[in-house]
Design a protein around this motif. Structure first.
Motif, short mmCIF file in Angstrom:
data_model
loop_
_atom_site.label_atom_id
_atom_site.label_comp_id
_atom_site.label_asym_id
_atom_site.label_seq_id
_atom_site.Cartn_x
_atom_site.Cartn_y
_atom_site.Cartn_z
N UNK A 53 0.50 -0.98 -0.09
CA UNK A 53 0.16 0.26 0.27
C UNK A 53 0.64 1.46 0.18
N UNK A 54 0.68 1.77 -0.80
CA UNK A 54 1.48 3.30 -1.06
C UNK A 54 0.49 4.77 -1.09
N UNK A 55 1.43 5.31 -0.38
CA UNK A 55 0.62 6.74 -0.09
C UNK A 55 1.81 7.62 -1.23
N UNK A 106 -2.90 8.75 -11.38
CA UNK A 106 -2.62 7.55 -9.92
C UNK A 106 -1.57 6.76 -10.93
N UNK A 107 -1.47 5.83 -11.51
CA UNK A 107 -0.58 5.03 -12.41
C UNK A 107 1.08 6.34 -12.38
N UNK A 160 -6.14 13.65 -3.13
CA UNK A 160 -6.95 12.05 -4.16
C UNK A 160 -7.50 12.43 -5.05
N UNK A 161 -7.69 13.24 -5.23
CA UNK A 161 -8.57 13.65 -6.63
C UNK A 161 -7.13 14.72 -7.71
N UNK A 162 -6.68 13.54 -8.39
CA UNK A 162 -5.38 14.58 -9.05
C UNK A 162 -5.37 14.92 -10.24
N UNK A 163 -4.94 16.18 -10.39
CA UNK A 163 -5.19 16.77 -11.89
C UNK A 163 -3.58 17.23 -11.54
N UNK A 164 -2.51 16.26 -12.33
CA UNK A 164 -0.91 16.50 -11.97
C UNK A 164 -0.75 17.64 -13.35
N UNK A 165 -1.45 18.49 -13.91
CA UNK A 165 -0.93 18.95 -15.40
C UNK A 165 -0.79 20.46 -14.37
N UNK A 166 -2.05 20.83 -13.19
CA UNK A 166 -2.37 21.82 -12.62
C UNK A 166 -1.20 21.60 -11.19
N UNK A 167 -1.29 20.65 -10.88
CA UNK A 167 -0.22 20.40 -9.61
C UNK A 167 1.36 21.07 -9.93
N UNK A 225 -4.73 5.31 0.20
CA UNK A 225 -3.23 5.42 0.39
C UNK A 225 -4.16 5.61 -1.73
N UNK A 226 -3.31 6.81 -2.22
CA UNK A 226 -3.05 6.36 -3.70
C UNK A 226 -3.51 5.35 -5.18
#
Length: 329
Positions: free
Chosen positions: A3-5, A90-91, A190-197, A313-314
């Motif tokens: 399990x990964x955070x 998440x991948x 949790x709700x990830x939008x990597x481009x915005x982050x 966990x993500x």
């Protein structure tokens, strides 16, 4: 099963490669060999020590078997198999948590984004002392007019709504510095939008313009339903504008109600009968629609707060191959 955070770091940075390449895969068995051939060739031409982190995001074909075979013959490869399909963002996060390189390239394995761009992107990062080099799509080959039009509209609406300057016409294809990767791994969304982050983290971020190709094999992992969900994550994660829209609609409704009240009172004073059940019904439906819209928007934000507070966990890693330093690193 592990399990990964998001803040988890699986491997120490000792003897770390200069470059990590993170590639999420969903049912890419047919095209994985072609991707690896081009990606390895591009990495070799840089002269840097490198690793390629493949992430199987719950594939239902032979993707994992192909990863195992490829890893057996190439120590530069590492492979993660998630316990189910957790989604593209998440991948990518799973791959980022394992990446040890001083620089990290994010690229999908479907060959729509060219592996050969690695060299020019590294040169661009060095020339500008940049933290991020993001791929900006000049053309999108092999996509329907609806996909192109909706993507163009989405990026521009998001930029208009958000206080974060998120570049338009970009995907997750980008080269990141180790500093940016460390901050991303520490972010708990949790709700990830990597481009915005990534845009939110700031620093020097420069574009690399390229032409996006059509998929070599397989089908897109973003059907219409997922596209809408992805857009909702992006807008609610980086903008308060929808909630402020509720206030604006409430103000408009109150103004219309006051106007209607003045009209009714004037009719009573003038002694004229108030007629028009259809118009009254329309007014009633308008106010009800505004109320339902506001409740729905508030509920969307509350629902996301609820999911964030669970702190699940993500992703969950079912199997992992590699992690040892590659020869020559």
């Amino acid at each position: 099963m592990t399990v990964q955070h998001p803040e988890t770091t699986a491997h120490p940075m000792s003897q770390a490669p200069a470059l990590s390449i993170v590639a999420p895969c969903l049912n890419e068995a047919a095209g994985l060999d072609a991707f690896l051939a081009r990606m390895i060739a591009a990495a070799e031409t840089t002269g840097l020590s490198y690793e390629i982190v493949l992430v199987d995001d719950g594939s239902t074909d032979q993707t994992w078997a192909r990863m195992v075979q490829a890893r057996a013959s190439n120590p530069h490869l590492r492979a993660l198999r998630l316990s189910r399909n957790f989604g593209h963002q998440r991948a990518l996060s799973a791959g980022l948590s394992r990446a040890r390189g001083a620089r990290v390239l994010l690229i999908d394995a479907d060959l729509q984004d060219p592996p050969e761009a690695l060299g020019p992107m590294l040169a661009l990062m060095d020339a500008h002392h940049a933290d991020v080099v993001y791929g900006r799509r000049l053309e999108r080959a092999g996509e329907s007019w609806f996909k192109k039009a909706s993507a163009r509209l989405f990026y521009r609406v998001l930029r208009w709504l958000s206080s974060t300057d998120i570049p338009a016409d970009t995907g997750d294809f980008r080269l990141l510095s180790g500093r940016i990767v460390a901050h991303l791994n520490a972010m708990p969304e949790q709700q990830r939008y990597l481009r915005g982050m990534i845009a939110w983290l700031g620093g020097t971020q420069v574009p690399y313009d390229y032409r996006r190709e059509s998929r070599g094999t397989g089908q897109t992992g973003y059907p219409l339903r997922r596209m809408f969900s992805f857009a909702a994550d992006a807008i609610t994660g980086f903008s308060m504008a929808p909630l402020r829209l509720c206030l604006a609609l409430a103000g408009l409704s109150i103004g219309l109600a006051l106007g209607l009240l003045v009209y009714v009172l004037a009719s009573v004073v003038a002694g004229s009968a108030v007629r028009g059940w259809a118009s009254l019904a329309m007014i009633f439906l308008f106010f009800q629609s505004v109320q339902l819209l506001c409740i729905g928007l508030v509920g969307e934000y509350l629902g996301r707060l609820f999911m964030e507070q669970k702190r699940r966990p993500l992703f969950i890693v079912a199997d992992e191959l590699g992690g040892d330093p590659s020869p020559g690193d």
